[in-house]
Design a protein around this motif. Structure first.
Motif: not given
Length: 795
Positions: A322-331
């Motif tokens: 998967d590629i997301s563009v708005d999921n910085r929390l996952a980092l």
């Protein structure tokens, strides 16, 4: 005075080991001092208590090997070019011949599928500089775009990972675990058997580098960052490759260069990233993946997901991602899990064991499509919460980690505080000294009777919280597990009441098994023991074989305690009825069950209406049924025992009270009925939907529930068979042996254990059928035998 080196040391470069052994070790650029004293090597992620220990580490083979590997990779990057713009079908030899004019070409790595990009590695860095100094490049009448290959931060190989290792099958995994000396060794070995090999990790690293190269062409300044299972220290063979495309630097660049002469060569001139909606960005990312990334296929945008993503698969490696563009929390979630794994060496073995156990019990899966199962992320958080709540705790609560965070570690993302130390060396060691195997048994004991729906499991506080009075933000459900940072997110919100109840039931069964000798002690007869037996779906009862799947069927207490076989034949007939008449399974019965205390009972089981009229046990004429039924049997009495003794009589205990559970089954006379079974249609799939359709189409004169429950279930099976085609397929879907035996007696409630043994080894299809039958059969028998209302069988 140039020999001292103490007052003005020559800096140590990353290109290789220091030529001056008298340099102080803390002068190494890979070394940083720790606030509490001691030192840390950033390259190896190792802490040293003092200068002599640090000096010894820097001279060691591990540190020297990593420095050499880092120097080699950096040298390759500094000699390589990223080339695009050539015609589709251009051969690597053509590119090698063209760039050979600037210096010797070592290798050309091309996009084999779409022929759009290539990495050209030259022998010397000076050759690359000569190529970059030329303002224009052209090949076969097309203009080439030539730029330096992007330099990535060096990622050290994780310890204990072999470079080349094929994933093990179920039987190989069991054999490997059986060879360990104890359960603690099994848990440690399990990590090495399931985690990604160094080769798999290197492949993922190369894919991330490829994505970075391609997306940088369209979104200058962007970053492609992996997160999730691949990098959170809980990776496993075949786990998805989750990526974040960070476009924030590109948005800033776009606002500064809009209208400049070079902007028209970039996609930045076509869309305003700052004002684009999430679906527009996803479609743009999907277009780049489809057209420009080699080996990528099955690309589709999913804008309606909780975290919108673009899904893809990679042809050569078989990886899905998967590629997301708005999921910085996952980092930050990923870094948090990695910190916990580094904080205590027991975390990973416990996490891997719980996740595999849950998968084998049908409790874990990927609920991306709205399924009711636990995700691996939720299970990992459940393990971390458990470790936070031990006395003394194995891991600190997130609130405590926030207090330990330095100024550089304070981070707020989307309004949520994600502050915690990035270095596990800053955490105090746990005073809890329990072994991993003891913690695993305690995990099952704690959650066997846990009130999942009545409390919120908070990793932030490290304790179970009472339900909030207002739940507008946090979605309450059957299992309330709070994300450590995004406090409004229940990571188990998809779990249904039925799944939560099954989790408790499976934990209780596992806790019971962990108290037996079969869990704690290695088998001297080569049988499954320890984790091997624990990972068998349903097979944690004493006496279950390594390749068997057990279903426990409660039964009413016998009217005569001296006759423990009372009612057993009735249950066997019910099992045969449900399998054959309700689920359309073809069963060839073995010998009829022998009932203790009832020597006159010997009637045959109901005949198979599909399989013909052969007498029970005679299957010689059935070519399509090669499996021979097991025979009814009794275990021989031990020497010195009175053969006329009642089967429920107590035997002398010779090995201490801890063997009570293991010996309980051995001291019972065993009563067995058996069948050879084949399944030709997937009658366990789609039952709920078809049941609703049949109920909806019932006439007004019929009862609301559509008549007798099992009659309805028969109609559902018939509808599935008609949908798949009533004609018998050329080969059955599944073959298995089924045997029922009486258990209990004495101080324990009587029950029937139905053992299923698939042939050949169990695969995903059989496991799906088993999990369905595990939930379907007991309530179906209760209705058929009139032992109580029970719930309707669930699919």
């Amino acid at each position: 005075m140039d020999g001292g080196g103490g007052s003005s040391p020559e800096p140590v470069t990353a290109a290789g080991p220091s030529p001056a052994p008298e340099l102080p070790p803390e002068a190494d650029p890979d070394v940083e001092p720790l606030p509490r004293g001691g030192f840390r090597c950033r390259l190896c992620q190792v802490a040293a208590a003092n200068r002599p220990s640090l000096a010894e580490h820097l001279r060691g083979k591990k540190h020297q090997r990593l420095r050499s590997l880092r120097a080699e990779r950096r040298a390759q990057e500094q000699r390589s070019l990223f080339v695009s713009g050539f015609a589709r079908g251009t051969a690597a030899e053509e590119l090698a011949a063209y760039f050979g004019a600037f210096g010797e070409v070592v290798a050309v790595v091309m996009d084999k599928e779409k022929g759009a990009y290539a990495i050209v590695e030259l022998q010397e860095a000076a050759s690359r500089e000569r190529a970059l100094a030329q303002p224009q490049h052209a090949l076969a009448g097309r203009s080439l775009r030539v730029r330096p290959r992007e330099q990535k931060d060096f990622t050290r190989p994780l310890p204990g990972r072999s470079a080349h290792r094929e994933p093990l099958g179920a039987e190989q995994l069991e054999r490997a675990l059986c060879q360990a000396k104890d359960v603690d060794a099994q848990m440690e070995q399990l990590v090495g058997l399931l985690e990604l090999s160094e080769g798999e990790r290197r492949l993922r690293h190369l894919l991330v580098a490829l994505f970075q190269e391609v997306f940088s062409e369209f979104f200058p300044g962007c970053s492609v960052l992996p997160f999730g299972s691949s990098v959170n220290s809980f990776d496993a063979h075949g786990c998805d490759l989750d990526l974040l495309l960070d476009l924030e630097p590109t948005k800033s660049l776009q606002s500064s260069v809009r209208g400049s002469p070079g902007a028209e060569e970039s996609i930045l001139s076509d869309i305003d990233l700052a004002s684009a909606s999430p679906p527009e960005l996803l479609e743009l990312v999907a277009a780049v993946l489809r057209r420009c990334v080699p080996g990528v296929r099955r690309v589709r945008a999913v804008p309606t997901a909780r975290r919108p993503v673009v899904k893809f698969s990679h042809k050569q490696s078989g990886l899905a991602g998967d590629i997301s563009v708005d999921n910085r929390l996952a980092l930050h979630n990923t870094r948090f899990l990695r910190l916990c794994a580094e904080a205590d060496e027991r975390v990973r073995p416990l996490g891997y064991a719980v996740r595999l156990w849950a998968k084998q019990q049908g409790l874990a899966g990927n609920p991306a499509g709205g399924g009711p199962l636990l995700t691996n992320y939720a299970l990992t958080l459940l393990v971390l919460f458990f470790l936070q709540t031990r006395s003394p705790p194995v891991l600190p609560a997130v609130a405590r980690l926030r207090e330990l965070a330095g100024n550089e570690d304070h981070v707020v993302v989307a309004g949520w505080d994600c502050s915690f130390p990035r270095d596990a060396a800053l955490l105090e060691p746990s005073a809890n000294s329990k072994s991993p195997s003891s913690l695993l048994a305690e995990f099952f004991h704690v959650f066997g009777d846990f009130d999942f729906s009545g409390r919120v499991l908070s990793l932030r506080e490290g304790r179970a919280l009472p339900l909030p009075e207002a739940s507008e933000l946090f979605k309450l459900g059957s299992l309330n597990l709070q994300d450590p940072f995004e406090l409004s997110h229940n990571v188990a919100a998809n779990v249904t009441e039925k799944t939560a109840a099954r989790l408790g039931h499976c934990c209780r069964a596992a806790a019971k098994y962990c108290r037996s000798l079969q869990y704690r002690c290695k088998s001297a007869k080569g049988r499954g023991w320890g984790l091997v037996r624990l990972f068998q779906p349903g097979a944690v009862e004493p006496g279950a074989g390594a390749a068997s799947f057990l279903i426990t069927i409660p039964m009413p207490a016998p009217r005569c305690p001296e006759e423990p076989g009372e009612g057993f034949k009735e249950i066997c007939a019910g099992i045969a009825f449900v399998l054959r008449d309700v689920l359309r399974c073809r069963c060839t019965p073995g010998k009829p069950p022998k009932q203790l205390g009832a020597p006159g009972v010997g009637q045959s089981l109901p005949e198979d209406p599909v399989g013909g009229k052969e007498p029970p046990g005679d299957t010689a004429g059935e070519e399509e049924e090669p499996l021979q039924p097991a025979t009814a049997s009794k275990r021989p009495q031990p020497d010195g025992m009175d053969g006329a003794a009642l089967p429920c009589a107590k035997r002398p205990r010779v090995n201490g009270p801890e063997q009570e559970e293991e010996e309980e089954e051995e001291k019972e006379e065993e009563v067995v009925a058996s069948w050879s079974c084949t399944i030709w249609h997937r009658v366990w799939t789609g039952r709920r939907r078809l049941r609703r359709q049949l109920l909806h189409g019932a006439s007004p004169e019929e009862p609301e529930e559509g008549g007798d429950s099992l009659e309805l279930e028969q109609k559902v099976s018939e509808a599935i068979v008609q949908h798949e085609g009533a004609a018998q397929p050329p080969e059955p879907l599944l073959r298995f042996e089924a045997s029922a035996r009486l258990a209990g007696g004495g101080q324990r409630e009587p029950r029937v254990l139905l053992r299923l043994t698939p042939s050949p080894a169990p695969g995903p299809l059989f496991r799906d059928f088993f999990h369905f039958l595990q939930a379907f059969l007991p309530p179906a028998l209760r209705r058929h035998l009139g032992w109580g209302p029970g719930a309707d069988p669930q699919s």
